[in-house]
Motif scaffolding. Structure first.
Motif, PDB file in Angstrom:
ATOM      1  N   GLU A  94      -1.262  31.351  46.024  1.00 44.15           N
ATOM      2  CA  GLU A  94      -0.386  30.942  45.025  1.00 44.15           C
ATOM      3  C   GLU A  94      -0.096  32.161  43.877  1.00 44.15           C
ATOM      4  N   GLU A 138       3.584  33.832  42.844  1.00 42.88           N
ATOM      5  CA  GLU A 138       3.748  33.938  41.208  1.00 42.88           C
ATOM      6  C   GLU A 138       4.334  35.327  41.187  1.00 42.88           C
ATOM      7  N   SER A 147       5.996  31.465  50.491  1.00 36.37           N
ATOM      8  CA  SER A 147       4.992  30.409  50.753  1.00 36.37           C
ATOM      9  C   SER A 147       3.981  30.792  51.526  1.00 36.37           C
ATOM     10  N   ALA A 179      -4.319  22.426  48.052  1.00 38.17           N
ATOM     11  CA  ALA A 179      -3.295  23.076  47.392  1.00 38.17           C
ATOM     12  C   ALA A 179      -2.729  22.524  46.238  1.00 38.17           C
ATOM     13  N   ALA A 200      -2.190  23.898  42.559  1.00 44.93           N
ATOM     14  CA  ALA A 200      -0.740  23.980  41.814  1.00 44.93           C
ATOM     15  C   ALA A 200       0.255  22.879  41.815  1.00 44.93           C
ATOM     16  N   HIS A 217       3.226  23.025  44.899  1.00 47.12           N
ATOM     17  CA  HIS A 217       2.409  23.875  45.617  1.00 47.12           C
ATOM     18  C   HIS A 217       3.292  24.708  46.650  1.00 47.12           C
ATOM     19  N   HIS A 218       2.771  25.831  47.404  1.00 44.93           N
ATOM     20  CA  HIS A 218       3.396  26.542  48.129  1.00 44.93           C
ATOM     21  C   HIS A 218       2.942  26.625  49.623  1.00 44.93           C
TER      22      HIS A 218
END
Length: 387
Positions: free
Chosen positions: A221, A225, A231, A254, A258, A262-263
């Motif tokens: 994550e 950022e 992803s 996840a 986040a 989330h990714h």
């Protein structure tokens, strides 16, 4: 420190890895450093590429995660670590991009970083010679396995390594992502997979495994950022097929880290004419993994589409009759996998441009509807019962 403890004692004597035997490695001839290719796959870019090729295809592109992704992707796993294979891969990937394939799958560990570098060569050729653009291409790579000459001291402890070959420590993943970005000569990797994380479950408890997953997801994550990846996901073999991975538990981690944004958005797993467990066997708390992925908004990519060539020939006459519009068993295998409900794209390793041209014929065939796909599944089940 004694050359990083002699590369962790020659990767714990290769940790009984089962990779294919390699020819003696040829040295990599590197040219001058190149300017980093900035950007990443976008909806507008992938839609642009699909628009260029879509008029000559039949349902070849699927919309997923805000991108238009070709339902056939090119893989880069096998091959000797030689310059000839490097050149062949670069030519094949370039041919794939020119033919409308915009999903490229590689890994730092594939051919000891050489496959990633072949991807870079092909991508530059596509951008410089074919007026292609970075935002049209979905580039995926992976990390997790220790790779000779691709580890930095201080990024992990020996206790972080499972079975002498696998690591998910945050510092290690940060280093591996940086190496992959450098090899690929890109600023941002579109999809970054943890590579066969189920490997760790052979060596650590489930509680420790989930703790390691939590720390690795936090690192990934953070990489999103910072713009290093877009992803992340998991590229697995049997992990979701009875190998100990719970997709809902992983997605829950996840989300805890986040939120709903989330990714953790991709999984990769084997799906082909001889491996249909992802769709037919309830390995996920009573559900099949492809159903769970769809419910969670996670994209599923199929690997082993032609089972390393074993499904490229020798299919039964009955299967051929059910796919009469296709001329080769390889095409029939690709058609079955890419048409599997819940699968966005089918990966095929291609290191000859001629194979790319042959496999791209599938782009002009309409994907199977659910009823036609089910008839093939029934035929396969009948053949298995007769064995």
């Amino acid at each position: 420190m004694k050359q990083f403890q002699r590369q962790l004692d020659a990767l714990e004597r290769r940790a009984e890895r089962k990779d294919e035997p390699a020819e003696p490695d040829e040295p990599i001839i590197r040219g001058p450093s190149r300017e980093t290719i900035l950007g990443h796959a976008t909806r507008a870019g992938t839609e642009r590429l699909a628009g260029r090729f879509g008029a000559n295809t039949c349902g070849f592109y699927r919309e997923s995660q805000g991108l238009f992704i070709s339902s056939l992707g090119i893989g880069t796993y096998h091959g000797a670590m030689t310059r000839n294979t490097d050149d062949n891969y670069a030519d094949s990937i370039h041919a794939a991009l020119r033919g409308g394939i915009n999903l490229i799958d590689t890994s730092l560990s594939y051919r000891s970083q050489r496959s990633e570098r072949a991807v870079a060569r092909a991508l530059r050729r596509f951008l410089e010679c074919d007026e292609g653009r970075r935002d049209e291409v979905v580039i995926c790579s992976k990390g997790g396995y220790l790779v000779p000459d691709a580890m930095r001291e201080g990024t992990f402890d020996r206790d972080d390594v499972a079975g002498g070959c696998h690591c998910m420590a945050p510092g290690f993943l940060a280093d591996q992502i940086e190496r992959s970005r450098n090899n690929l000569e890109i600023g941002t990797i579109d999809v970054y997979y943890l590579h066969n994380p189920e490997e760790q479950l052979r060596w650590v408890s489930e509680a420790e495994f989930l703790n390691r997953i939590r720390r690795s997801f936090a690192q990934l994550e953070d990489a999103v950022e910072k713009g290093f990846i877009r992803s992340y996901g998991m590229a697995t073999w049997d992990g979701f097929l009875g190998g100990g991975l719970s997709l809902s538990t992983l997605a829950g981690i996840a989300s805890e880290l986040a939120g709903d944004g989330h990714h953790f958005r991709f999984i990769q797993l084997p799906v082909n004419l001889s491996r249909q467990q992802a769709r037919t066997i309830p390995t996920q708390q009573g559900s099949c993994v492809l159903d769970v992925a769809a419910e969670l908004g996670i994209t599923a990519i199929a690997s082993a589409t032609i089972s390393q060539g074993r499904l490229a020939s020798g299919l039964s006459a009955r299967i051929a009759r059910l796919l009469p519009e296709l001329e080769t068993d390889a095409a029939r295998s690709i058609q079955f996998t890419r048409s599997t409900p819940g699968i966005t794209a089918a990966l095929v390793g291609m290191r000859q441009a001629a194979h790319v041209a042959e496999n791209l014929r599938i782009s002009r065939a309409t994907p199977l509807d659910a009823a036609s796909h089910a008839r093939i599944e029934d035929a396969l089940f009948g053949e298995a019962e007769q064995l």
